[in-house]
Every structure is written in structure tokens, then in C-alpha cells.
Design a protein around this motif. Sequence first.
Motif, PDB file in Angstrom:
ATOM      1  N   ALA A 104      31.160  74.017  81.769  1.00  0.00           N
ATOM      2  CA  ALA A 104      31.611  73.073  80.736  1.00  0.00           C
ATOM      3  C   ALA A 104      32.529  72.016  81.338  1.00  0.00           C
ATOM      4  CB  ALA A 104      32.322  73.823  79.609  1.00  0.00           C
ATOM      5  N   LEU A 105      33.363  72.421  82.283  1.00  0.00           N
ATOM      6  CA  LEU A 105      34.255  71.468  82.960  1.00  0.00           C
ATOM      7  C   LEU A 105      33.428  70.424  83.722  1.00  0.00           C
ATOM      8  CD1 LEU A 105      37.293  70.838  83.632  1.00  0.00           C
ATOM      9  CD2 LEU A 105      36.959  72.155  85.711  1.00  0.00           C
ATOM     10  N   CYS A 106      32.376  70.895  84.417  1.00  0.00           N
ATOM     11  CA  CYS A 106      31.502  69.979  85.177  1.00  0.00           C
ATOM     12  C   CYS A 106      30.802  69.012  84.230  1.00  0.00           C
ATOM     13  CB  CYS A 106      30.465  70.765  85.984  1.00  0.00           C
ATOM     14  SG  CYS A 106      31.214  71.755  87.285  1.00  0.00           S
ATOM     15  N   GLU A 107      30.387  69.526  83.064  1.00  0.00           N
ATOM     16  CA  GLU A 107      29.687  68.676  82.097  1.00  0.00           C
ATOM     17  C   GLU A 107      30.605  67.568  81.581  1.00  0.00           C
ATOM     18  OE1 GLU A 107      27.595  69.023  77.764  1.00  0.00           O
ATOM     19  OE2 GLU A 107      27.933  70.918  78.838  1.00  0.00           O
ATOM     20  N   VAL A 108      31.850  67.933  81.267  1.00  0.00           N
ATOM     21  CA  VAL A 108      32.817  66.925  80.791  1.00  0.00           C
ATOM     22  C   VAL A 108      33.057  65.889  81.881  1.00  0.00           C
ATOM     23  CG1 VAL A 108      35.216  66.538  80.064  1.00  0.00           C
ATOM     24  CG2 VAL A 108      33.957  68.495  79.173  1.00  0.00           C
ATOM     25  N   ARG A 109      33.243  66.361  83.116  1.00  0.00           N
ATOM     26  CA  ARG A 109      33.493  65.436  84.223  1.00  0.00           C
ATOM     27  C   ARG A 109      32.331  64.450  84.385  1.00  0.00           C
ATOM     28  NH1 ARG A 109      33.890  68.795  88.576  1.00  0.00           N
ATOM     29  NH2 ARG A 109      36.115  68.754  88.979  1.00  0.00           N
TER      30      ARG A 109
END
Length: 291
Positions: free
Chosen positions: A72-77
Motif C-alpha cells: 500500500a505504501l508503494c502504491e501511494v508513492r
Amino acid sequence: MISQLGYIGISASDLGRWEQFGADILGAQLSGKGADGSLYFRMDEYHHRIVVHPGAEDDISYAGWMVATLQALCEVRERLVADGVAVRQATPEEIERRKVIDMISFDDPNGLRCEVFYGLRVSADRPFHSPRGIAGFTAGELGMGHIVLFARDLDRTLDFYSRLLGFRVSDYIDFEMARTPVRMAFLHTNPRHHSAAFVQVDRPKKLAHFMLELTSLDDVCRTMYLCQEKGVPITSTLGRHSNDQVVSFYMQSPAGFEIEYGHGGRLVDDADWVVQYHQTPSMWGHKRQAH
Ligand SMILES: [Fe+2]
């Protein structure tokens, strides 16, 4: 994407007053201090929910938005970078100070530092214990509460939080603030009615107030009388909000901004939620008090 408001950071000119205020008025538990004297307050199983740093701003300095996983962090980034937002990878020192596994940061359209992280430290060996014996905070998976921020351009701000961070609008309120018509928009990111709200006004400060939700209405009312006894200014009397139906009052924090202290917020289910439009912030009460 964003699962909850994990924590907030405050820049405060009087840390001594905050140490007393956080414990004796808010009922939060001091869980530690940073090397520079920063105060880490907890409200539930997590190590901290409010961090008060020494500084001259007397305002919010960052909002910490939790995501569930590394994916999820990668997706937001990726979404932010694709939109041209300058995203900063947290340094090992920042990660250590925030007690998270990994974190990125960037500025929202109003210049507020936003942090998106996963893996906030849990203090499983030390259950939350309020120093003044309140029954507890409604936090956990709903997040630490909510923040209400000033926004110069409401549409641009809503677009940023909705399209890039996955927030959903709960409702709008049009009302008069100091005899000026203003629009507020309330956004959710989990069943809590709103984790963030924005008021369309241009102010030098970023934070209008933050809200803490108590599990007991008695604790809200008791705290209101405690504020009167201890000389903490009550800025808005007890009332029930029209949109999230919280019963609350507002007090002035040692940094000058307000803190809403309430109980009984309604929950939002995305499966059947319909955006609402209100013309008054309160069903009853919430009378502004001059100080
Ligand atoms: Fe509020």
C-alpha cells in the motif's frame, strides 16, 4: 489506501505546559520523550498518537497517515510521483523517531507535511493506562481522531486527498464563521465519519482543531467541568454536531488551536453512504465563547 490517521505532530513553544495538559486534561499517557524533549503521548495500544515537539509555530507540523502494508505504501508513492508530487523517502533517523517500519513524506496543497507509513510500534507489554482514569479513547482501527485544517483552495485540496490518497467525502457544511460564509468538507478513510476536514479560509496557521473521541460521555462532561476548574478556556460549549452526531465541547490548547473532546460519532459504511449537505454544524449547542 490510507487506513487511518495514525498520529499527529505538533510544534509547541511551551512543552512544560503540554506535558501537564496532555496528561492531566486530555487524559493521554506519556509514553516517552525524545532526545530534544519531544513528548510522545499514547491513547491506545500504539506507542504514540500525539507527538509534541519544541518549536515556535504553535501549530500542527505533520499528519501521519497509516497504510496497512508495504504494498500500500508503494502504491501511494507511485500515485503521488505520477502526479508530479515531490515525495521524500524517510531517513533512518526519521524512521527511528516515528517508531515505524517505513515512511515517505510530501506536502499537501496547503503546505502541510504529510507522512505515509506502515508498521507503527505497538506497546503490547504496557496496556494503555490513562493518568487521570478516563475509561479510554475510541481509537484503534479508527485512528487517533480527526484533524480540521484550513485550506486556501478547497477543490484542489479535496482532489489531492481523494484522487491521490483514497479519501472519500462524507459531507459538506456551509455556515458562517465570524460573519463570513465558509464551506467545510469532511473526508473519511475508514468507518470513522471523518479523519480530516477542511475549511475554505486563508489563515496563517494550518490547524483549526484536532478531535479526540472518548468511549464515555461522562468523561467528556467531567472534562468540561475540569477545564472550568483548572482555567483551561472552553471555546465552544457542549453540543451535538449535525453531520457526525458527536456530542462534544472545544477547549483551547496551550498552543492556541482548539481541541474537540467528544463522544458518540456515527460510523460510515461506504456500501450505502450518500454524501450529505448541511447548513449548520450543530443540532444544538456548540456556542462560541469569547476569551
Ligand atoms: Fe471536529
